[in-house]
Enzyme design. Structure first.
Site, PDB file in Angstrom:
ATOM      1  N   TYR A 168      -3.940  -3.981 -40.501  1.00  9.60           N
ATOM      2  CA  TYR A 168      -4.630  -2.872 -39.824  1.00  9.60           C
ATOM      3  C   TYR A 168      -5.093  -1.872 -40.869  1.00  9.60           C
ATOM      4  CZ  TYR A 168      -5.247   0.854 -36.319  1.00  9.60           C
ATOM      5  OH  TYR A 168      -5.750   1.833 -35.502  1.00  9.60           O
ATOM      6  N   ARG A 183      10.537   7.700  -2.098  1.00 12.29           N
ATOM      7  CA  ARG A 183      11.902   7.878  -2.584  1.00 12.29           C
ATOM      8  C   ARG A 183      12.125   7.408  -4.019  1.00 12.29           C
ATOM      9  NH1 ARG A 183      15.733   5.361   1.641  1.00 12.29           N
ATOM     10  NH2 ARG A 183      13.905   4.197   2.307  1.00 12.29           N
ATOM     11  N   ALA A 210       0.803  -1.223   0.000  1.00 13.43           N
ATOM     12  CA  ALA A 210       0.000   0.000   0.000  1.00 13.43           C
ATOM     13  C   ALA A 210       0.836   1.274   0.000  1.00 13.43           C
ATOM     14  CB  ALA A 210      -0.928   0.010   1.216  1.00 13.43           C
ATOM     15  N   SER A 250       8.563 -13.066 -52.625  1.00 14.25           N
ATOM     16  CA  SER A 250       9.150 -11.929 -51.939  1.00 14.25           C
ATOM     17  C   SER A 250       8.335 -10.670 -52.183  1.00 14.25           C
ATOM     18  CB  SER A 250      10.575 -11.688 -52.451  1.00 14.25           C
ATOM     19  OG  SER A 250      11.379 -12.783 -52.080  1.00 14.25           O
ATOM     20  N   ALA A 274      11.133 -12.984 -48.602  1.00 12.69           N
ATOM     21  CA  ALA A 274      11.645 -11.756 -47.992  1.00 12.69           C
ATOM     22  C   ALA A 274      10.727 -10.576 -48.265  1.00 12.69           C
ATOM     23  CB  ALA A 274      13.038 -11.450 -48.526  1.00 12.69           C
ATOM     24  N   GLY A 305       0.639   2.504   8.904  1.00 15.01           N
ATOM     25  CA  GLY A 305       1.660   1.600   9.423  1.00 15.01           C
ATOM     26  C   GLY A 305       1.442   0.156   9.006  1.00 15.01           C
ATOM     27  N   ASN A 324      13.875   0.803  -2.315  1.00 15.25           N
ATOM     28  CA  ASN A 324      13.289   2.088  -1.941  1.00 15.25           C
ATOM     29  C   ASN A 324      13.576   3.189  -2.958  1.00 15.25           C
ATOM     30  OD1 ASN A 324      12.226   1.324   0.755  1.00 15.25           O
ATOM     31  ND2 ASN A 324      14.368   0.887   1.124  1.00 15.25           N
ATOM     32  N   LYS A 371       5.302   2.310  -5.984  1.00 19.13           N
ATOM     33  CA  LYS A 371       6.601   1.604  -5.980  1.00 19.13           C
ATOM     34  C   LYS A 371       6.498   0.154  -6.431  1.00 19.13           C
ATOM     35  CE  LYS A 371       8.724   0.657  -1.988  1.00 19.13           C
ATOM     36  NZ  LYS A 371       9.581   0.976  -0.834  1.00 19.13           N
ATOM     37  N   TYR A 427       6.908  -8.855 -41.844  1.00 20.51           N
ATOM     38  CA  TYR A 427       6.008  -8.654 -40.718  1.00 20.51           C
ATOM     39  C   TYR A 427       4.811  -9.574 -40.842  1.00 20.51           C
ATOM     40  CZ  TYR A 427       2.438  -6.797 -37.668  1.00 20.51           C
ATOM     41  OH  TYR A 427       1.461  -6.700 -36.713  1.00 20.51           O
TER      42      TYR A 427
HETATM   43  C1  UD1 Z   1       9.813  -2.225   8.203  1.00 22.43           C
HETATM   44  C2  UD1 Z   1       9.816  -2.752   9.650  1.00 22.43           C
HETATM   45  C3  UD1 Z   1      11.259  -2.820  10.134  1.00 22.43           C
HETATM   46  C4  UD1 Z   1      12.077  -3.709   9.211  1.00 22.43           C
HETATM   47  C5  UD1 Z   1      11.983  -3.208   7.774  1.00 22.43           C
HETATM   48  C6  UD1 Z   1      12.599  -4.215   6.849  1.00 22.43           C
HETATM   49  C7  UD1 Z   1       7.718  -2.012  10.668  1.00 22.43           C
HETATM   50  C8  UD1 Z   1       7.084  -1.057  11.589  1.00 22.43           C
HETATM   51  N1  UD1 Z   1       9.040  -1.885  10.469  1.00 22.43           N
HETATM   52  O1  UD1 Z   1      10.275  -0.890   8.242  1.00 22.43           O
HETATM   53  O2  UD1 Z   1      11.305  -3.375  11.441  1.00 22.43           O
HETATM   54  O3  UD1 Z   1      13.425  -3.761   9.632  1.00 22.43           O
HETATM   55  O4  UD1 Z   1      10.623  -3.060   7.373  1.00 22.43           O
HETATM   56  O5  UD1 Z   1      12.634  -3.754   5.536  1.00 22.43           O
HETATM   57  O6  UD1 Z   1       7.074  -2.911  10.164  1.00 22.43           O
HETATM   58  N2  UD1 Z   1       3.104  -0.620   4.069  1.00 22.43           N
HETATM   59  C9  UD1 Z   1       1.746  -0.630   3.869  1.00 22.43           C
HETATM   60  N3  UD1 Z   1       0.975   0.205   4.636  1.00 22.43           N
HETATM   61  C10 UD1 Z   1       1.501   1.031   5.566  1.00 22.43           C
HETATM   62  C11 UD1 Z   1       2.891   1.033   5.758  1.00 22.43           C
HETATM   63  C12 UD1 Z   1       3.672   0.187   4.996  1.00 22.43           C
HETATM   64  O7  UD1 Z   1       1.227  -1.377   3.042  1.00 22.43           O
HETATM   65  O8  UD1 Z   1       0.726   1.749   6.201  1.00 22.43           O
HETATM   66  C13 UD1 Z   1       3.927  -1.530   3.242  1.00 22.43           C
HETATM   67  C14 UD1 Z   1       4.895  -0.773   2.346  1.00 22.43           C
HETATM   68  O9  UD1 Z   1       4.311  -0.551   1.076  1.00 22.43           O
HETATM   69  C15 UD1 Z   1       6.063  -1.726   2.279  1.00 22.43           C
HETATM   70  C16 UD1 Z   1       6.030  -2.458   3.600  1.00 22.43           C
HETATM   71  O10 UD1 Z   1       4.732  -2.296   4.110  1.00 22.43           O
HETATM   72  O11 UD1 Z   1       5.911  -2.681   1.229  1.00 22.43           O
HETATM   73  C17 UD1 Z   1       7.076  -1.953   4.598  1.00 22.43           C
HETATM   74  O12 UD1 Z   1       6.806  -0.619   4.940  1.00 22.43           O
HETATM   75  P1  UD1 Z   1       7.967   0.420   5.155  1.00 22.43           P
HETATM   76  O13 UD1 Z   1       7.350   1.717   5.513  1.00 22.43           O
HETATM   77  O14 UD1 Z   1       8.913   0.384   4.028  1.00 22.43           O
HETATM   78  O15 UD1 Z   1       8.659  -0.160   6.484  1.00 22.43           O
HETATM   79  P2  UD1 Z   1      10.131   0.136   6.984  1.00 22.43           P
HETATM   80  O16 UD1 Z   1      10.176   1.495   7.568  1.00 22.43           O
HETATM   81  O17 UD1 Z   1      11.098  -0.219   5.942  1.00 22.43           O
HETATM   82 CA    CA Z   2      11.044  -0.472   3.587  1.00 24.40          CA
END
Ligand code: UD1
Ligand code: CA
Length: 448
Positions: free
Chosen positions: A367, A15, A10, A385, A360, A80, A224, A22, A346
């Protein structure tokens, strides 16, 4: 025990500096998140859920294109990783078994590693690794009792940051327990997020067990930035080349051949230099792909030879012993056994019967500016050809078209079709014409 998979996809991936989410950036010709998904194929998850958010519709359609049975959970706001998992859990209501959570931006996780997670016995199992440079990874705090908790870098003390055992992000737990634990997470931390990483400590607080399974750091590589994506592509290609050679494929210049995630090549196939495999290519045993070919969405059968400098586009189906030579493009066309298309041609939206020879410079004019039309060529025909086949059109079995013909009407079996202006020959006329032109040139030179 049955396994359900949750892929977190999600995040926006700020970056990457991109309009594209991504996880849709391509690695080995496939969206990034499909790599983690493919790694789970050998454990045959009973359920597969992708959590989408940023560019959710596009990510969801890429997922269901790959597998129509994939389920989609939406995370409207990225609060998160724990919150992301919580969005998927209602879909698993009543599911009996283990859940494995993987990240969509971590493509190199190995099937064997996922297998060991699926069969781990602890109530919660986390995939960890010894980091060369632990940087900002979450740290795994362990004791004799197993995994005590995970501390995110942002929240860690100096002493905790000195730990080199890191969190890969992959986690496995019983489905019902996980639903319960993510529902109870708080966002009282440095990032103000619901951390999936708080799950092990929550399990331990209930007197349950949490453990670490170790993997190689290379497996946990997360993408990333575009620079990391490019490095990952190099790693992916290096691994794909080694695998192809182990599988018995000859690569004349391995470092110049590029594979896709789903490329399948049979034993004793030969691949020359500078060949690019886009998505969806299968090559059977003993086929030969000569240098500088670009292949995508096509099937090349046993004994066929392709190139050099050929382009096979989606829907190109080459039966056994077909030969496609230089500067030939084939799209959405079936070439039956023994067909020869040697040069500069073609073929689009066509079917060519067995042992037909395409001269050839032949072009299927498929089309008309609005619609695509089909060309049907029977077996053992001979297309002279520079024949233009203006589709829709049929050329029968054993028929012949004269060189330079523009074929606009069907040609019956065994017929000869000539569709070009008749030749007119004027004796001596060239010599007289040149004489006149040279005289004109001389007069002009005198004037200047
Ligand atoms: C996370 C871990 C960290 C670990 C690292 C490894 C957590 C809190 N931390 O950190 O301990 O060392 O990965 O790479 O889990 N995502 C969602 N929804 C959200 C947030 C994230 O789908 O709300 C997805 C992102 O798209 C990604 C993955 O979860 O694919 C990881 O999220 P990211 O924010 O990159 O976590 P890190 O900070 O790298
Ligand atoms: Ca990450």
């Amino acid at each position: 025990m049955s396994v359900a998979l949750i892929v977190l996809a999600a995040g926006q991936g700020t970056r990457m500096n991109s309009d594209l989410p991504k996880v849709l950036h391509k690695l080995g010709g496939a969206p990034l998140f499909l790599h983690a998904l493919a790694a789970t194929d050998p454990i045959e998850p009973a359920r597969r859920i992708v959590v989408v958010g940023h560019g959710g519709d596009a990510v969801a359609s890429a997922a269901t294109r790959q597998d129509p049975e994939i389920e989609i959970a939406r995370q409207e706001q990225q609060l998160g990783t724990g919150h992301a998992v919580a969005q998927a859990m209602p879909l698993l209501d009543g599911f009996e078994g283990r859940v494995i959570v993987v990240f969509g931006d971590t493509p190199f996780i190995r099937p064997e590693t996922l297998q060991s997670l699926a069969s781990a016995h602890a109530d919660v199992t986390v995939l960890g690794f010894e980091a060369e440079d632990p940087a900002r990874y979450g740290r795994l705090v362990t004791s004799e009792a197993g995994l005590d908790r995970i501390v995110e870098w942002k929240d860690a003390t100096e002493a905790e940051r000195a730990i080199r055992l890191c969190n890969s992000g992959v986690l496995a737990a019983d489905a019902r327990l996980l639903a319960d634990l993510v529902a109870g997470l708080s966002n009282d931390n440095a990032a103000g997020e619901y951390y999936l990483t708080d799950v092990p400590a929550a399990a331990r607080a209930r007197g349950l067990s949490a453990e670490v399974v170790l993997c190689d750091e290379a497996e946990t590589l997360g993408i990333n930035t575009r620079a990391e994506l490019a490095r990952a592509e190099a790693l992916f290609q290096a691994a794909a080349r080694s695998r192809a050679m182990e599988d018995g494929v000859t690569l004349t210049a391995p470092e110049t051949v590029f594979f896709a995630l789903d490329t399948a090549i049979g034993r004793d196939a030969i691949v020359g230099p500078n060949v690019i495999f886009g998505p969806g290519v299968t090559v059977e045993s003993g086929a030969e792909i000569k240098g500088f070919c670009h292949l995508e969405g096509c099937h090349i059968s046993r004994g066929a030879s392709v190139g050099p400098f050929a382009r096979l586009r989606p829907g190109a189906e080459l039966a056994e012993d077909v030969h496609v030579g230089n500067f030939v493009e084939v799209k959405n066309s079936q070439l039956d056994e023994g067909v020869k298309v040697g040069h500069l041609t073609y073929l689009g939206d066509a079917h060519v019967g067995e042992h037909t020879n395409i001269g050839a410079g032949t072009v299927t004019c498929n089309y008309d500016g609005v619609l695509k039309h089909r060309t049907e060529i029977g077996p053992r025909a001979f297309i002279g050809s520079d024949t233009m086949l203006v589709a829709p059109v049929k050329v029968g079995a054993g028929a012949l078209t004269a060189s330079g013909s523009v074929i606009t009407q069907d040609v019956p079996d065994a017929a000869l079709a000539v569709a070009r202006a008749r030749q007119v020959t004027k004796p001596g006329l060239a010599a007289r014409l040149f004489e006149k032109l040279r005289a004109a040139k001389a007069r002009r030179a005198k004037k200047d």
